[in-house]
Write a protein that holds these residues in place. Structure first.
Motif, PDB file in Angstrom:
ATOM      1  N   PRO A  52       0.809  -1.225   0.000  1.00  0.00           N
ATOM      2  CA  PRO A  52       0.000   0.000   0.000  1.00  0.00           C
ATOM      3  C   PRO A  52       0.841   1.273   0.000  1.00  0.00           C
ATOM      4  CG  PRO A  52      -0.868  -1.576   1.588  1.00  0.00           C
ATOM      5  CD  PRO A  52       0.456  -2.110   1.135  1.00  0.00           C
ATOM      6  N   VAL A  53       1.995   1.254   0.666  1.00  0.00           N
ATOM      7  CA  VAL A  53       2.839   2.454   0.715  1.00  0.00           C
ATOM      8  C   VAL A  53       3.392   2.774  -0.673  1.00  0.00           C
ATOM      9  CG1 VAL A  53       4.947   3.460   1.678  1.00  0.00           C
ATOM     10  CG2 VAL A  53       3.389   2.180   3.156  1.00  0.00           C
ATOM     11  N   THR A  54       3.829   1.745  -1.392  1.00  0.00           N
ATOM     12  CA  THR A  54       4.329   1.967  -2.752  1.00  0.00           C
ATOM     13  C   THR A  54       3.237   2.527  -3.648  1.00  0.00           C
ATOM     14  OG1 THR A  54       5.927   0.165  -2.523  1.00  0.00           O
ATOM     15  CG2 THR A  54       5.398   0.868  -4.763  1.00  0.00           C
ATOM     16  N   LEU A  55       2.046   1.947  -3.557  1.00  0.00           N
ATOM     17  CA  LEU A  55       0.930   2.430  -4.369  1.00  0.00           C
ATOM     18  C   LEU A  55       0.615   3.889  -4.048  1.00  0.00           C
ATOM     19  CD1 LEU A  55      -1.533   2.315  -6.202  1.00  0.00           C
ATOM     20  CD2 LEU A  55      -2.767   1.118  -4.381  1.00  0.00           C
ATOM     21  N   LEU A  56       0.558   4.230  -2.768  1.00  0.00           N
ATOM     22  CA  LEU A  56       0.224   5.605  -2.406  1.00  0.00           C
ATOM     23  C   LEU A  56       1.290   6.575  -2.898  1.00  0.00           C
ATOM     24  CD1 LEU A  56      -1.684   7.543  -0.970  1.00  0.00           C
ATOM     25  CD2 LEU A  56      -0.463   7.071   1.171  1.00  0.00           C
ATOM     26  N   ARG A  57       2.562   6.199  -2.801  1.00  0.00           N
ATOM     27  CA  ARG A  57       3.631   7.080  -3.283  1.00  0.00           C
ATOM     28  C   ARG A  57       3.506   7.305  -4.793  1.00  0.00           C
ATOM     29  NH1 ARG A  57       8.573   9.566  -1.701  1.00  0.00           N
ATOM     30  NH2 ARG A  57       8.961  10.950  -3.457  1.00  0.00           N
ATOM     31  N   GLU A  58       3.297   6.230  -5.540  1.00  0.00           N
ATOM     32  CA  GLU A  58       3.180   6.368  -6.990  1.00  0.00           C
ATOM     33  C   GLU A  58       1.956   7.204  -7.357  1.00  0.00           C
ATOM     34  OE1 GLU A  58       5.309   2.085  -8.140  1.00  0.00           O
ATOM     35  OE2 GLU A  58       3.216   2.475  -8.711  1.00  0.00           O
ATOM     36  N   HIS A  59       0.860   6.993  -6.655  1.00  0.00           N
ATOM     37  CA  HIS A  59      -0.373   7.736  -6.932  1.00  0.00           C
ATOM     38  C   HIS A  59      -0.188   9.216  -6.623  1.00  0.00           C
ATOM     39  CE1 HIS A  59      -4.845   7.284  -7.541  1.00  0.00           C
ATOM     40  NE2 HIS A  59      -4.806   8.500  -7.026  1.00  0.00           N
ATOM     41  N   LEU A  60       0.410   9.530  -5.469  1.00  0.00           N
ATOM     42  CA  LEU A  60       0.630  10.930  -5.100  1.00  0.00           C
ATOM     43  C   LEU A  60       1.532  11.637  -6.101  1.00  0.00           C
ATOM     44  CD1 LEU A  60       1.102  10.590  -1.236  1.00  0.00           C
ATOM     45  CD2 LEU A  60      -0.623  12.010  -2.364  1.00  0.00           C
ATOM     46  N   ASP A  61       2.624  10.996  -6.477  1.00  0.00           N
ATOM     47  CA  ASP A  61       3.557  11.636  -7.409  1.00  0.00           C
ATOM     48  C   ASP A  61       2.882  11.935  -8.744  1.00  0.00           C
ATOM     49  OD1 ASP A  61       5.572  11.548  -5.536  1.00  0.00           O
ATOM     50  OD2 ASP A  61       6.596   9.813  -6.400  1.00  0.00           O
ATOM     51  N   ALA A  62       2.149  10.962  -9.264  1.00  0.00           N
ATOM     52  CA  ALA A  62       1.493  11.163 -10.556  1.00  0.00           C
ATOM     53  C   ALA A  62       0.344  12.159 -10.443  1.00  0.00           C
ATOM     54  CB  ALA A  62       0.987   9.821 -11.093  1.00  0.00           C
ATOM     55  N   LEU A  63      -0.444  12.054  -9.378  1.00  0.00           N
ATOM     56  CA  LEU A  63      -1.594  12.940  -9.221  1.00  0.00           C
ATOM     57  C   LEU A  63      -1.158  14.393  -9.105  1.00  0.00           C
ATOM     58  CD1 LEU A  63      -4.624  13.403  -8.731  1.00  0.00           C
ATOM     59  CD2 LEU A  63      -4.240  12.875  -6.315  1.00  0.00           C
ATOM     60  N   ARG A  64      -0.181  14.674  -8.288  1.00  0.00           N
ATOM     61  CA  ARG A  64       0.262  16.062  -8.116  1.00  0.00           C
ATOM     62  C   ARG A  64       0.859  16.610  -9.413  1.00  0.00           C
ATOM     63  NH1 ARG A  64       4.287  16.701  -4.535  1.00  0.00           N
ATOM     64  NH2 ARG A  64       3.716  18.850  -4.049  1.00  0.00           N
ATOM     65  N   ALA A  65       1.571  15.762 -10.153  1.00  0.00           N
ATOM     66  CA  ALA A  65       2.132  16.212 -11.435  1.00  0.00           C
ATOM     67  C   ALA A  65       1.025  16.514 -12.449  1.00  0.00           C
ATOM     68  CB  ALA A  65       3.092  15.159 -11.987  1.00  0.00           C
ATOM     69  N   LEU A  66       0.022  15.654 -12.524  1.00  0.00           N
ATOM     70  CA  LEU A  66      -1.089  15.891 -13.450  1.00  0.00           C
ATOM     71  C   LEU A  66      -1.837  17.169 -13.094  1.00  0.00           C
ATOM     72  CD1 LEU A  66      -2.405  12.227 -13.729  1.00  0.00           C
ATOM     73  CD2 LEU A  66      -1.423  13.573 -15.608  1.00  0.00           C
ATOM     74  N   LEU A  67      -2.042  17.404 -11.805  1.00  0.00           N
ATOM     75  CA  LEU A  67      -2.764  18.608 -11.390  1.00  0.00           C
ATOM     76  C   LEU A  67      -1.931  19.876 -11.570  1.00  0.00           C
ATOM     77  CD1 LEU A  67      -4.609  17.250  -8.213  1.00  0.00           C
ATOM     78  CD2 LEU A  67      -5.587  17.745 -10.475  1.00  0.00           C
ATOM     79  N   ARG A  68      -0.624  19.720 -11.713  1.00  0.00           N
ATOM     80  CA  ARG A  68       0.233  20.864 -12.071  1.00  0.00           C
ATOM     81  C   ARG A  68       0.207  21.140 -13.569  1.00  0.00           C
ATOM     82  NH1 ARG A  68       3.935  18.383  -8.256  1.00  0.00           N
ATOM     83  NH2 ARG A  68       5.085  17.438 -10.013  1.00  0.00           N
ATOM     84  N   GLY A  69      -0.514  20.308 -14.318  1.00  0.00           N
ATOM     85  CA  GLY A  69      -0.598  20.500 -15.753  1.00  0.00           C
ATOM     86  C   GLY A  69       0.505  19.816 -16.537  1.00  0.00           C
ATOM     87  N   GLU A  70       1.250  18.918 -15.906  1.00  0.00           N
ATOM     88  CA  GLU A  70       2.360  18.259 -16.577  1.00  0.00           C
ATOM     89  C   GLU A  70       1.877  17.069 -17.408  1.00  0.00           C
ATOM     90  OE1 GLU A  70       5.312  17.196 -13.694  1.00  0.00           O
ATOM     91  OE2 GLU A  70       5.265  19.173 -12.732  1.00  0.00           O
ATOM     92  N   ARG A  71       2.668  16.716 -18.416  1.00  0.00           N
ATOM     93  CA  ARG A  71       2.431  15.479 -19.166  1.00  0.00           C
ATOM     94  C   ARG A  71       3.253  14.394 -18.492  1.00  0.00           C
ATOM     95  NH1 ARG A  71       0.024  14.343 -23.705  1.00  0.00           N
ATOM     96  NH2 ARG A  71      -0.224  16.587 -24.113  1.00  0.00           N
ATOM     97  N   VAL A  72       2.603  13.307 -18.109  1.00  0.00           N
ATOM     98  CA  VAL A  72       3.239  12.327 -17.242  1.00  0.00           C
ATOM     99  C   VAL A  72       3.371  10.977 -17.935  1.00  0.00           C
ATOM    100  CG1 VAL A  72       3.121  11.142 -15.020  1.00  0.00           C
ATOM    101  CG2 VAL A  72       2.271  13.486 -15.220  1.00  0.00           C
ATOM    102  N   SER A  73       4.574  10.443 -17.907  1.00  0.00           N
ATOM    103  CA  SER A  73       4.830   9.062 -18.305  1.00  0.00           C
ATOM    104  C   SER A  73       5.548   8.384 -17.147  1.00  0.00           C
ATOM    105  CB  SER A  73       5.710   8.997 -19.559  1.00  0.00           C
ATOM    106  OG  SER A  73       5.025   9.501 -20.690  1.00  0.00           O
ATOM    107  N   THR A  74       5.014   7.267 -16.711  1.00  0.00           N
ATOM    108  CA  THR A  74       5.637   6.540 -15.609  1.00  0.00           C
ATOM    109  C   THR A  74       5.287   5.064 -15.729  1.00  0.00           C
ATOM    110  OG1 THR A  74       5.853   6.431 -13.186  1.00  0.00           O
ATOM    111  CG2 THR A  74       3.660   6.925 -14.048  1.00  0.00           C
ATOM    112  N   ASP A  75       6.214   4.229 -15.334  1.00  0.00           N
ATOM    113  CA  ASP A  75       6.001   2.789 -15.393  1.00  0.00           C
ATOM    114  C   ASP A  75       6.341   2.205 -14.028  1.00  0.00           C
ATOM    115  OD1 ASP A  75       5.498   0.237 -16.302  1.00  0.00           O
ATOM    116  OD2 ASP A  75       7.482  -0.027 -17.212  1.00  0.00           O
ATOM    117  N   GLY A  76       5.488   2.493 -13.055  1.00  0.00           N
ATOM    118  CA  GLY A  76       5.716   2.041 -11.703  1.00  0.00           C
ATOM    119  C   GLY A  76       5.168   0.654 -11.459  1.00  0.00           C
TER     120      GLY A  76
END
Length: 290
Positions: free
Chosen positions: A111-135
Motif C-alpha cells: 500500500p505504501v508503494t501504491l500511495l507514493r506512486e499515486h501521489l507523485d502522478a496525481l500532483r504532477a497531473l494537477l500541475r498540468g504536466e504530461r506524465v509518463s511513468t512505469d511504476g
C-alpha cells in the motif's frame, strides 16, 4: 488561526447532505468534510453536490482510497471540481481500509508503494504536466489533463503509521489524521512528517488535519464513550470532547497547540440533529478558538 470543520458522516443517507451542507454554509462553517467509506457514499459525487448547493463553505474529501481508482480518473475528477469551484475543494487520498480493498479485489501488496506512486502522478497531473511513468502500480503513457486547475491545488494524504507519515511529508501537501489521534499523537505525527519533508528537501507549508470525536447535548459523555469503544479505540479523555462549546473548544485548542492546522469535529454515529451540530460548531465553538 486554526480552521474548524465538521464531517458529514456517510452513515447518514445521501439525501440528508443538502440540508447539512446548506446549514454549514448559512452558519459560516469554514469546512465541511466527507468520507468515502465502503460501501456507503461516493466522495467525489457527494463533494460536487455539496459544492453546488453552497456558496462559501470549503468541502473536503478525506479520504479517497487509491486502490479503487486509476490515478488519471482521480486527477480528472479533482481538476473538474477545482475549476468549477475554485478554492473550495480539498482532496485527500489514502490506502483505504485493507479489508474493504480485499472485498473488491483491489488490495495492494504494498500500500505504501501504491500511495507514493499515486501521489507523485496525481500532483504532477494537477500541475498540468504530461506524465509518463512505469511504476509497480501506476502506469501512464504521455498523459496530460486538457483542463488542469488554474493553480496546482494541494493534495493531502491520510496516514497513521511511521512509513505513511514520512511518505506524506515527502510526497503530499498535507496529512489527514484519524480521530484516534490525541495531542501527543499529533506531535508524533508532525515529527515523522517533518522527517519525510527533510528527506525530500521540502520547505513549503504542510497542513495537518485531524478529526476529533465530538458529542454535545444530553448524554454527550455516554454517547462519546460508546462511539469510541465501538471503534475499538481507547476511551481516553484526549481522544474526544463531550459537553458544551467551551469543552469542545478546549479540546480543539489542545490539538492546535500540538500542531494541527485544521480540526474537524466528528459527531457520533447516533448524532440526533446533524444540522444543529454544524450550527453548534460554527456559531458556538468557532468564536472560542484562536
Amino acid at each position: 488561526m486554526t480552521v474548524l470543520g465538521v464531517v458529514f458522516r456517510p452513515q447518514l443517507p445521501p439525501e440528508r447532505l443538502r440540508a447539512v451542507a446548506r446549514a454549514a454554509d448559512d452558519a459560516g462553517l469554514e469546512e465541511l468534510w466527507l468520507w468515502e467509506d465502503c460501501f456507503l457514499e461516493g466522495g467525489i459525487s457527494a463533494a460536487a453536490a455539496a459544492l453546488a448547493w453552497t456558496e462559501r463553505v470549503r468541502v473536503g474529501v478525506g479520504l479517497l482510497p487509491v486502490p479503487l481508482r486509476n490515478v488519471a480518473v482521480t486527477a480528472m475528477e479533482a481538476a473538474t471540481l477545482h475549476r468549477m469551484f475554485p478554492g473550495r475543494a480539498i482532496l485527500g487520498v489514502g490506502h483505504g481500509v485493507q479489508d474493504w480493498m480485499g472485498q473488491v479485489g483491489a488490495r495492494a501488496e504494498s500500500p505504501v508503494t501504491l500511495l507514493r506512486e499515486h501521489l507523485d502522478a496525481l500532483r504532477a497531473l494537477l500541475r498540468g504536466e504530461r506524465v509518463s511513468t512505469d511504476g509497480r502500480y501506476v502506469k501512464l503513457d504521455g498523459v496530460a489533463l486538457d483542463w488542469p486547475p488554474a493553480e496546482a491545488p494541494e493534495v493531502l494524504a491520510g496516514a497513521t503509521g511511521p512509513r505513511s507519515l514520512r511518505l506524506s511529508g515527502a510526497a503530499a501537501d498535507g496529512t489527514v489524521l484519524t480521530a484516534a489521534t490525541g495531542p501527543e499523537g499529533v506531535r508524533r505525527a508532525r515529527r515523522l512528517i517533518d522527517e519525510g519533508r527533510e528527506s525530500a528537501g521540502r520547505t513549503d507549508h504542510h497542513r495537518v488535519v485531524v478529526y476529533l470525536h465530538t458529542a454535545t447535548g444530553p448524554d454527550a459523555a455516554a454517547r462519546l464513550r460508546a462511539e469510541i469503544e465501538a471503534n475499538g479505540e481507547d476511551p481516553l479523555p484526549e481522544h474526544g470532547a463531550a459537553g458544551d462549546a467551551g469543552a469542545v473548544a478546549k479540546a480543539v485548542q489542545r490539538l492546535a497547540e500540538a500542531g494541527a492546522d485544521t480540526v474537524v469535529l466528528q459527531p457520533t454515529a447516533d448524532e440526533p440533529d446533524p444540522e444543529a451540530f454544524v450550527r453548534f460548531a460554527a456559531e458556538e465553538v468557532r468564536p472560542l478558538i484562536t
